[in-house]
Design a protein around this motif. Sequence first.
Motif, PDB file in Angstrom:
ATOM      1  N   ASP A  59       0.799  -0.983  -0.060  1.00 16.71           N
ATOM      2  CA  ASP A  59      -0.068  -0.011  -0.114  1.00 16.71           C
ATOM      3  C   ASP A  59       0.976   1.276  -0.168  1.00 16.71           C
ATOM      4  O   ASP A  59       0.576   2.097  -0.704  1.00 16.71           O
ATOM      5  N   VAL A  60       1.947   1.355   0.769  1.00 15.34           N
ATOM      6  CA  VAL A  60       2.819   2.572   0.869  1.00 15.34           C
ATOM      7  C   VAL A  60       3.609   2.579  -0.369  1.00 15.34           C
ATOM      8  O   VAL A  60       3.680   3.947  -0.853  1.00 15.34           O
ATOM      9  N   VAL A  64       3.494   5.789  -2.783  1.00 11.60           N
ATOM     10  CA  VAL A  64       4.580   6.564  -3.305  1.00 11.60           C
ATOM     11  C   VAL A  64       4.401   6.732  -4.770  1.00 11.60           C
ATOM     12  O   VAL A  64       4.849   7.989  -5.317  1.00 11.60           O
ATOM     13  N   ASP A  65       4.279   5.779  -5.555  1.00  7.27           N
ATOM     14  CA  ASP A  65       4.160   5.769  -6.899  1.00  7.27           C
ATOM     15  C   ASP A  65       3.302   6.755  -7.407  1.00  7.27           C
ATOM     16  O   ASP A  65       3.479   7.372  -8.397  1.00  7.27           O
ATOM     17  N   LYS A  66       1.912   6.657  -7.002  1.00  7.64           N
ATOM     18  CA  LYS A  66       0.856   7.476  -7.397  1.00  7.64           C
ATOM     19  C   LYS A  66       1.419   9.007  -7.040  1.00  7.64           C
ATOM     20  O   LYS A  66       0.996   9.999  -7.759  1.00  7.64           O
ATOM     21  N   ALA A  67       2.088   9.227  -5.815  1.00  8.26           N
ATOM     22  CA  ALA A  67       2.511  10.471  -5.599  1.00  8.26           C
ATOM     23  C   ALA A  67       3.581  11.215  -6.682  1.00  8.26           C
ATOM     24  O   ALA A  67       3.583  12.198  -7.003  1.00  8.26           O
ATOM     25  N   SER A  73       2.948  14.710 -13.524  1.00  4.00           N
ATOM     26  CA  SER A  73       2.067  15.553 -14.210  1.00  4.00           C
ATOM     27  C   SER A  73       1.456  16.917 -14.118  1.00  4.00           C
ATOM     28  O   SER A  73       0.954  17.498 -14.825  1.00  4.00           O
ATOM     29  N   THR A  74       1.559  17.361 -12.621  1.00  3.77           N
ATOM     30  CA  THR A  74       1.196  18.687 -12.194  1.00  3.77           C
ATOM     31  C   THR A  74       2.435  19.636 -12.384  1.00  3.77           C
ATOM     32  O   THR A  74       2.062  20.696 -12.036  1.00  3.77           O
ATOM     33  N   SER A  75       3.717  19.302 -12.309  1.00  2.71           N
ATOM     34  CA  SER A  75       4.860  20.072 -12.170  1.00  2.71           C
ATOM     35  C   SER A  75       4.912  21.134 -13.332  1.00  2.71           C
ATOM     36  O   SER A  75       5.338  22.360 -13.060  1.00  2.71           O
ATOM     37  N   GLY A  76       4.374  20.884 -14.682  1.00  2.00           N
ATOM     38  CA  GLY A  76       4.682  21.896 -15.622  1.00  2.00           C
ATOM     39  C   GLY A  76       3.401  22.797 -15.809  1.00  2.00           C
ATOM     40  O   GLY A  76       3.531  23.843 -16.765  1.00  2.00           O
ATOM     41  N   SER A  77       2.369  22.691 -14.958  1.00  2.00           N
ATOM     42  CA  SER A  77       1.297  23.269 -15.275  1.00  2.00           C
ATOM     43  C   SER A  77       0.787  24.447 -14.331  1.00  2.00           C
ATOM     44  O   SER A  77      -0.050  25.266 -14.487  1.00  2.00           O
TER      45      SER A  77
END
Length: 89
Positions: A59-60, A64-67, A73-77
Amino acid sequence: MLTNFATKTRASLRNFRKNNKGVTAIEYGLIAVVMAAFIVFAFSGNDSFVSKLKSKFSDVAGNVDKAKFDSKSTSGSTGSGNTQSPGTN
């Protein structure tokens, strides 16, 4: 004769109570049995401690992979669209 037997019996019982030579070996034997039982309990079955621990680590790792994916995906927007670093012209 009977008094001599009673005296020797009392002396033998007194010495038996004072003798602690085998007590330590028995204690270590009991500790080994308890540890063996714990190991069998921890590593056996589908609902064991180890399987639950593996599930939590999975689960952890998934979180972590999801994070990581969400941050990529949000770093350039975000921001004003200016790609230059501050202080450069």
